[in-house]
Design an enzyme around this catalytic site. Sequence first.
Site, short mmCIF file in Angstrom:
data_model
loop_
_atom_site.label_atom_id
_atom_site.label_comp_id
_atom_site.label_asym_id
_atom_site.label_seq_id
_atom_site.Cartn_x
_atom_site.Cartn_y
_atom_site.Cartn_z
N TRP A 1 0.83 -1.21 0.00
CA TRP A 1 0.00 0.00 0.00
C TRP A 1 0.86 1.26 0.00
CZ3 TRP A 1 -3.76 2.07 -1.92
CH2 TRP A 1 -4.56 3.06 -1.34
N LYS B 1 -13.78 -2.64 9.33
CA LYS B 1 -14.05 -3.49 8.15
C LYS B 1 -13.04 -4.62 8.02
CE LYS B 1 -10.61 -1.84 5.44
NZ LYS B 1 -9.64 -2.55 4.61
N ARG C 1 -6.13 -9.44 2.32
CA ARG C 1 -5.43 -10.39 3.18
C ARG C 1 -6.32 -10.83 4.34
NH1 ARG C 1 -1.22 -6.48 2.20
NH2 ARG C 1 -1.55 -5.55 4.25
#
Length: 332
Positions: free
Chosen positions: A13, A191, A255
Amino acid sequence: MHKKILVLGAGAWGTALALQLAYKGHEVRINSWKAEHNDQMLAEGNNQKYLPSIEKFPDTLKAIQNWQASIEYFDDILVATPSSGFKKTIFELKDCMLPHQNIISATKGFCHDTYALLSEIAEDIIPNTKFALLTGPSFAKEVANKLPTAVVVASKDIEYAKYTQKLFSNENFRCYTTTDIIGAQVGGAVKNVLAIAAGIAAGMDFGVNAHAALITRGLAEIKKLGLKLGADVETFMGLSCLGDLLLTCSDNQSRNRRFGYYLGQGMSIEESLHKVNNVVEGYSTAIAVYKLAQKHEVDMPLVFATYRVLYENVDPKDMVRQLMTRQLKNEN
């Protein structure tokens, strides 16, 4: 706008966002906490470990070893470490940041020892620094490959949010702004726990009915906790909450979802973590969300059930049975 940006955190990321900034024409330096990883990026001009699909960095993106020695060179600092390393990174920045420099965070989660929001950690340690959060439904590989992506920049300072929006946005990467930094963080963190639950359900072949129910009821749980912490209700239907929840629960690029899937297939936690072979943020975040929900007396059945599978050795089949047979209630 042409800026010099330091990116701390060279996972997939952090690297994808460094690439996005470089694509915009900014001068970018990226640092990994592992010296050998920096050596690889410097020697080969790519991040073979975490983002092998990008064969070569643009000329405006390079790795840097000792970032502290050249901190004065940069306009802004992008922190993209795992949540476990966020607090340590902010303390390191405190010792060398200059007054004109500000922080953009791309880290999702809570502080591992106090369960505080990461923005609160940054504000406590470096109180006079502007802070923005970049979050939303965005897999690193797709951003790096210039596929259309929409995210949110959250900051208490709307002008800094707009500045960050312009810093990143182009024809492939669209940023919206919000001042609800609480709601944006809660959605992005919780989340990941729910994605583990979605993965467990997929691993147990529960079908799309269960998947839809999990996302919908999971969103309700995010909303309940977020409102208790001071979030705006509108945030939960936006990119940082609903958007990120849909993405992370629905695709195996996540993941967290893959980790849950392996658990649902009957693997142990250790086996599942080993098979993912990367940071699973939801695994540690589950503790923080569980503790926060208890502290604020928020009922979060899906989060609690996932926590018990991860930390109390509850069998996923028993978890589902308990969820489906608990006391009946009104939806709202």
